[in-house]
Design a protein around this motif. Structure first.
Motif, PDB file in Angstrom:
ATOM      1  N   ALA A 157       4.298   9.562  -8.523  1.00 58.66           N
ATOM      2  CA  ALA A 157       3.544   8.293  -8.540  1.00 58.66           C
ATOM      3  C   ALA A 157       2.242   8.400  -7.733  1.00 58.66           C
ATOM      4  O   ALA A 157       1.190   7.908  -8.162  1.00 58.66           O
ATOM      5  CB  ALA A 157       4.414   7.164  -7.987  1.00 58.66           C
ATOM      6  N   GLN A 158       2.307   9.046  -6.578  1.00 56.59           N
ATOM      7  CA  GLN A 158       1.095   9.123  -5.740  1.00 56.59           C
ATOM      8  C   GLN A 158      -0.016   9.895  -6.445  1.00 56.59           C
ATOM      9  O   GLN A 158      -1.186   9.521  -6.359  1.00 56.59           O
ATOM     10  CB  GLN A 158       1.420   9.776  -4.389  1.00 56.59           C
ATOM     11  CG  GLN A 158       2.225   8.908  -3.434  1.00 56.59           C
ATOM     12  CD  GLN A 158       3.709   8.929  -3.726  1.00 56.59           C
ATOM     13  OE1 GLN A 158       4.184   9.720  -4.555  1.00 56.59           O
ATOM     14  NE2 GLN A 158       4.471   8.078  -3.072  1.00 56.59           N
ATOM     15  N   GLU A 159       0.377  10.969  -7.128  1.00 58.67           N
ATOM     16  CA  GLU A 159      -0.654  11.743  -7.844  1.00 58.67           C
ATOM     17  C   GLU A 159      -1.287  10.898  -8.932  1.00 58.67           C
ATOM     18  O   GLU A 159      -2.500  10.908  -9.119  1.00 58.67           O
ATOM     19  CB  GLU A 159      -0.018  12.983  -8.497  1.00 58.67           C
ATOM     20  CG  GLU A 159       0.003  14.164  -7.559  1.00 58.67           C
ATOM     21  CD  GLU A 159       0.164  15.477  -8.311  1.00 58.67           C
ATOM     22  OE1 GLU A 159       1.286  15.971  -8.336  1.00 58.67           O
ATOM     23  OE2 GLU A 159      -0.833  15.986  -8.860  1.00 58.67           O
ATOM     24  N   ARG A 160      -0.458  10.147  -9.662  1.00 59.96           N
ATOM     25  CA  ARG A 160      -1.009   9.306 -10.735  1.00 59.96           C
ATOM     26  C   ARG A 160      -1.907   8.220 -10.137  1.00 59.96           C
ATOM     27  O   ARG A 160      -2.936   7.876 -10.715  1.00 59.96           O
ATOM     28  CB  ARG A 160       0.123   8.681 -11.568  1.00 59.96           C
ATOM     29  CG  ARG A 160       0.966   9.692 -12.335  1.00 59.96           C
ATOM     30  CD  ARG A 160       1.863   9.003 -13.375  1.00 59.96           C
ATOM     31  NE  ARG A 160       2.745   8.007 -12.793  1.00 59.96           N
ATOM     32  CZ  ARG A 160       3.941   8.241 -12.266  1.00 59.96           C
ATOM     33  NH1 ARG A 160       4.424   9.467 -12.261  1.00 59.96           N
ATOM     34  NH2 ARG A 160       4.670   7.267 -11.750  1.00 59.96           N
ATOM     35  N   ALA A 161      -1.514   7.689  -8.979  1.00 63.84           N
ATOM     36  CA  ALA A 161      -2.325   6.640  -8.350  1.00 63.84           C
ATOM     37  C   ALA A 161      -3.686   7.199  -7.942  1.00 63.84           C
ATOM     38  O   ALA A 161      -4.720   6.546  -8.131  1.00 63.84           O
ATOM     39  CB  ALA A 161      -1.588   6.072  -7.133  1.00 63.84           C
ATOM     40  N   ILE A 162      -3.688   8.404  -7.402  1.00 63.30           N
ATOM     41  CA  ILE A 162      -4.967   9.023  -7.007  1.00 63.30           C
ATOM     42  C   ILE A 162      -5.811   9.292  -8.254  1.00 63.30           C
ATOM     43  O   ILE A 162      -7.000   8.989  -8.300  1.00 63.30           O
ATOM     44  CB  ILE A 162      -4.715  10.336  -6.218  1.00 63.30           C
ATOM     45  CG1 ILE A 162      -4.041  10.020  -4.881  1.00 63.30           C
ATOM     46  CG2 ILE A 162      -6.025  11.085  -5.987  1.00 63.30           C
ATOM     47  CD1 ILE A 162      -3.479  11.236  -4.162  1.00 63.30           C
TER      48      ILE A 162
ATOM     49  N   CYS B  15      -8.848  -4.082 -10.617  1.00 57.79           N
ATOM     50  CA  CYS B  15      -8.592  -5.468 -10.186  1.00 57.79           C
ATOM     51  C   CYS B  15      -8.896  -5.638  -8.692  1.00 57.79           C
ATOM     52  O   CYS B  15      -9.076  -6.751  -8.215  1.00 57.79           O
ATOM     53  CB  CYS B  15      -7.132  -5.852 -10.426  1.00 57.79           C
ATOM     54  SG  CYS B  15      -6.713  -6.036 -12.156  1.00 57.79           S
ATOM     55  N   GLY B  16      -8.885  -4.519  -7.951  1.00 60.28           N
ATOM     56  CA  GLY B  16      -9.213  -4.612  -6.524  1.00 60.28           C
ATOM     57  C   GLY B  16      -8.216  -3.971  -5.577  1.00 60.28           C
ATOM     58  O   GLY B  16      -8.371  -4.059  -4.354  1.00 60.28           O
ATOM     59  N   ALA B  17      -7.189  -3.295  -6.114  1.00 58.83           N
ATOM     60  CA  ALA B  17      -6.209  -2.657  -5.222  1.00 58.83           C
ATOM     61  C   ALA B  17      -6.805  -1.393  -4.605  1.00 58.83           C
ATOM     62  O   ALA B  17      -7.512  -0.636  -5.270  1.00 58.83           O
ATOM     63  CB  ALA B  17      -4.943  -2.308  -5.994  1.00 58.83           C
ATOM     64  N   ASP B  18      -6.517  -1.177  -3.329  1.00 61.32           N
ATOM     65  CA  ASP B  18      -7.078  -0.038  -2.610  1.00 61.32           C
ATOM     66  C   ASP B  18      -6.096   1.116  -2.473  1.00 61.32           C
ATOM     67  O   ASP B  18      -6.467   2.267  -2.531  1.00 61.32           O
ATOM     68  CB  ASP B  18      -7.504  -0.474  -1.198  1.00 61.32           C
ATOM     69  CG  ASP B  18      -8.611  -1.503  -1.252  1.00 61.32           C
ATOM     70  OD1 ASP B  18      -9.746  -1.125  -1.548  1.00 61.32           O
ATOM     71  OD2 ASP B  18      -8.319  -2.700  -1.035  1.00 61.32           O
ATOM     72  N   TYR B  19      -4.846   0.785  -2.202  1.00 56.90           N
ATOM     73  CA  TYR B  19      -3.891   1.871  -1.995  1.00 56.90           C
ATOM     74  C   TYR B  19      -2.506   1.498  -2.528  1.00 56.90           C
ATOM     75  O   TYR B  19      -2.210   0.325  -2.771  1.00 56.90           O
ATOM     76  CB  TYR B  19      -3.818   2.288  -0.519  1.00 56.90           C
ATOM     77  CG  TYR B  19      -3.267   1.238   0.406  1.00 56.90           C
ATOM     78  CD1 TYR B  19      -1.904   1.195   0.715  1.00 56.90           C
ATOM     79  CD2 TYR B  19      -4.092   0.293   0.993  1.00 56.90           C
ATOM     80  CE1 TYR B  19      -1.395   0.224   1.569  1.00 56.90           C
ATOM     81  CE2 TYR B  19      -3.601  -0.678   1.850  1.00 56.90           C
ATOM     82  CZ  TYR B  19      -2.256  -0.700   2.131  1.00 56.90           C
ATOM     83  OH  TYR B  19      -1.750  -1.665   2.965  1.00 56.90           O
ATOM     84  N   VAL B  20      -1.699   2.526  -2.693  1.00 54.38           N
ATOM     85  CA  VAL B  20      -0.376   2.368  -3.302  1.00 54.38           C
ATOM     86  C   VAL B  20       0.658   3.104  -2.453  1.00 54.38           C
ATOM     87  O   VAL B  20       0.437   4.239  -2.057  1.00 54.38           O
ATOM     88  CB  VAL B  20      -0.381   2.988  -4.725  1.00 54.38           C
ATOM     89  CG1 VAL B  20       1.021   3.171  -5.248  1.00 54.38           C
ATOM     90  CG2 VAL B  20      -1.190   2.118  -5.679  1.00 54.38           C
ATOM     91  N   THR B  21       1.751   2.422  -2.167  1.00 56.56           N
ATOM     92  CA  THR B  21       2.858   3.076  -1.465  1.00 56.56           C
ATOM     93  C   THR B  21       4.080   3.105  -2.381  1.00 56.56           C
ATOM     94  O   THR B  21       4.416   2.089  -2.984  1.00 56.56           O
ATOM     95  CB  THR B  21       3.218   2.307  -0.175  1.00 56.56           C
ATOM     96  OG1 THR B  21       2.081   2.363   0.696  1.00 56.56           O
ATOM     97  CG2 THR B  21       4.411   2.931   0.537  1.00 56.56           C
ATOM     98  N   VAL B  22       4.682   4.261  -2.496  1.00 53.52           N
ATOM     99  CA  VAL B  22       5.937   4.374  -3.256  1.00 53.52           C
ATOM    100  C   VAL B  22       6.913   5.176  -2.399  1.00 53.52           C
ATOM    101  O   VAL B  22       6.622   6.313  -2.011  1.00 53.52           O
ATOM    102  CB  VAL B  22       5.734   5.101  -4.608  1.00 53.52           C
ATOM    103  CG1 VAL B  22       7.067   5.250  -5.340  1.00 53.52           C
ATOM    104  CG2 VAL B  22       4.737   4.352  -5.485  1.00 53.52           C
ATOM    105  N   PHE B  23       8.030   4.579  -2.076  1.00 52.66           N
ATOM    106  CA  PHE B  23       9.049   5.292  -1.303  1.00 52.66           C
ATOM    107  C   PHE B  23       9.948   6.071  -2.246  1.00 52.66           C
ATOM    108  O   PHE B  23      10.472   5.509  -3.207  1.00 52.66           O
ATOM    109  CB  PHE B  23       9.892   4.304  -0.481  1.00 52.66           C
ATOM    110  CG  PHE B  23       9.103   3.628   0.611  1.00 52.66           C
ATOM    111  CD1 PHE B  23       8.273   4.364   1.444  1.00 52.66           C
ATOM    112  CD2 PHE B  23       9.188   2.263   0.810  1.00 52.66           C
ATOM    113  CE1 PHE B  23       7.542   3.757   2.460  1.00 52.66           C
ATOM    114  CE2 PHE B  23       8.458   1.635   1.821  1.00 52.66           C
ATOM    115  CZ  PHE B  23       7.633   2.387   2.643  1.00 52.66           C
TER     116      PHE B  23
END
Ligand code: SF4
Length: 409
Positions: free
Chosen positions: A217-222, A182-190
């Motif tokens: 979450a970060q690994e899945r996002a990558i 959709c166009g998202a570049d990066y993800v932040t999860v605290f």
């Protein structure tokens, strides 16, 4: 720690959680001496052992030396640039009960979820100020803010911004892939806290109760194709030295496993929530926060460091010259607030705007109909500077503000 995954939650093979938690659990910061700190400052390459020394109480008298070393690393890798972005809250519905947060599902607050029309209206206002990177946030309700809603918002955002970040509930790899498409570049999860016992007490309902699903979450996002990921503990919930060590190691191990991804660390300190809840269980002062950020920069010289409007103007102006590389501006943590706080200011970058992102294209309609009601804010902010004011302040500090560093070809 609650390891109970919900049935739809993806489990990925990873040893990162074990590595981070075992190092954090064995971290005895009181055992470090000033000799250890001096050794850490002399080393060209900062090891995990050195990081432990720099985060310890023994390093407190060496804050100036740490700041000098951090400053040299920041300027070697980032020059004098500082990136600016604006967060846009889409919804404050949340299915979790984090006891320290004003958005939690038990809080009696005004709830609101923006319609696509309202989102576009807010985006036009933000884009008209000159900003080119937006961070889209929601409370964590996959029922009230389903993936398709967020995907649609991202697609809309691509009309107005070059970079889109997400701070939403953690999702599976395929869902991150969809959001990236959709166009998202990066993800932040605290992670909020790496102290698993405290995590369980403070997160008592909803999908967030599952510690490992959030951690991965970060690994899945990558794996889902995101260009970058960000993370942090929320300082104030547990022992900050251990939290800082765990946050830095989380990035460190991710970086080794996925060297092509971009990483960023934040340093949020807990702020009073708008429902009167105050959970600053382990207070951390500005000097200690500065020590953490210098240690991060020395240990992870290439990693972006973001400082939010939870911190005050003086701290933010100072830390961007030492360790931080990214700050938010024109911030409002309420839902649909940009319209009501419309500032009618536009940044003057002194350069020509590109055609496709020309600010003048973003005509802003009358706000009254669209902004009938706004949702409550998540927390109080300490720096209310608009983008133009922040831009000018950064220039005055001798820095080069950057609105975008990424070009799609
Ligand atoms: S911290 Fe996030 S997940 Fe927790 S209650 Fe607040 S909005 Fe919901």
């Amino acid at each position: 720690m609650s390891n109970t995954y919900f049935p739809d939650m993806e489990i990925i093979p990873s040893d990162l959680l074990e590595k981070v938690l075992s190092t954090m659990d064995s971290y005895q910061y009181d055992s470090y001496t000033q000799t250890d700190v001096r050794k850490a400052l002399q080393n060209e390459r900062c090891t995990i052992e050195n990081l432990g020394a720099l985060l310890s109480p023994a390093a407190a008298p060496y804050l100036e030396e740490m700041a000098d070393k951090a400053k040299r690393a920041t300027s070697r890798h980032f020059g004098n640039t500082v990136y600016l972005f604006t967060p846009l809250y889409l919804s404050n519905y949340c299915g979790n009960n984090c006891v320290y947060c004003g958005f939690n599902c038990r809080s009696q607050i005004a709830r609101k979820k923006l319609t696509m029309e309202e989102i576009e209206h807010e985006m036009k206002i933000i884009a008209a100020s000159g900003i080119e990177e937006v961070l889209l946030l929601t409370g964590e309700s996959n029922v009230k803010s389903p993936l398709t809603y967020i995907g649609e918002a991202v697609t809309l955002g691509k009309k107005y911004f070059r970079n889109i970040g997400l701070e939403i509930y953690p999702v599976n790899t395929q869902e991150y892939h969809y959001l990236h498409e959709c166009g998202a570049d990066y993800v932040t999860v605290f992670q909020e806290t790496y102290d698993t016992a405290t995590y369980q007490i403070l997160h008592c309902e909803g999908r967030k109760t599952c510690f490992p699903y959030r951690f991965h979450a970060q690994e899945r996002a990558i794996l889902g194709g995101m260009r970058g990921v960000g993370l942090s503990a929320l300082f104030g919930l547990s022992d900050f030295r251990k939290e800082a060590l765990a946050s830095a190691l989380h990035v460190y191990y991710l970086q080794r496993k996925y060297p092509a991804a971009e990483y960023s660390l934040s340093c949020p300190r807990i702020r009073p929530a708008n429902n009167g809840q105050a959970y600053d269980l382990y207070p951390i002062n500005e000097k200690e926060l500065c020590q953490i950020l210098c240690a991060y920069r020395i240990f992870l010289p290439f990693v972006g460091i973001t400082v939010s409007t939870r911190e005050n103007i003086a701290f933010r102006n100072g830390i961007v010259k030492i360790a931080a590389t990214k700050v938010s501006a024109g911030v409002s943590t309420g839902i649909g607030d940009h319209g009501s706080k419309q500032r009618n200011e536009t940044v003057n970058t002194g350069r020509k705007e590109s055609d496709s992102y020309n600010k003048s294209e973003h005509r802003i309609e009358n706000t009254e109909e669209l902004q009938e009601r706004t949702g409550d804010e998540q927390f109080e902010i300490a720096d209310e500077r608009s983008l133009p004011r922040m831009y000018q302040d950064m220039v005055s500090e001798g820095l080069q503000p950057v609105l975008n560093d990424y070009l799609y070809v």
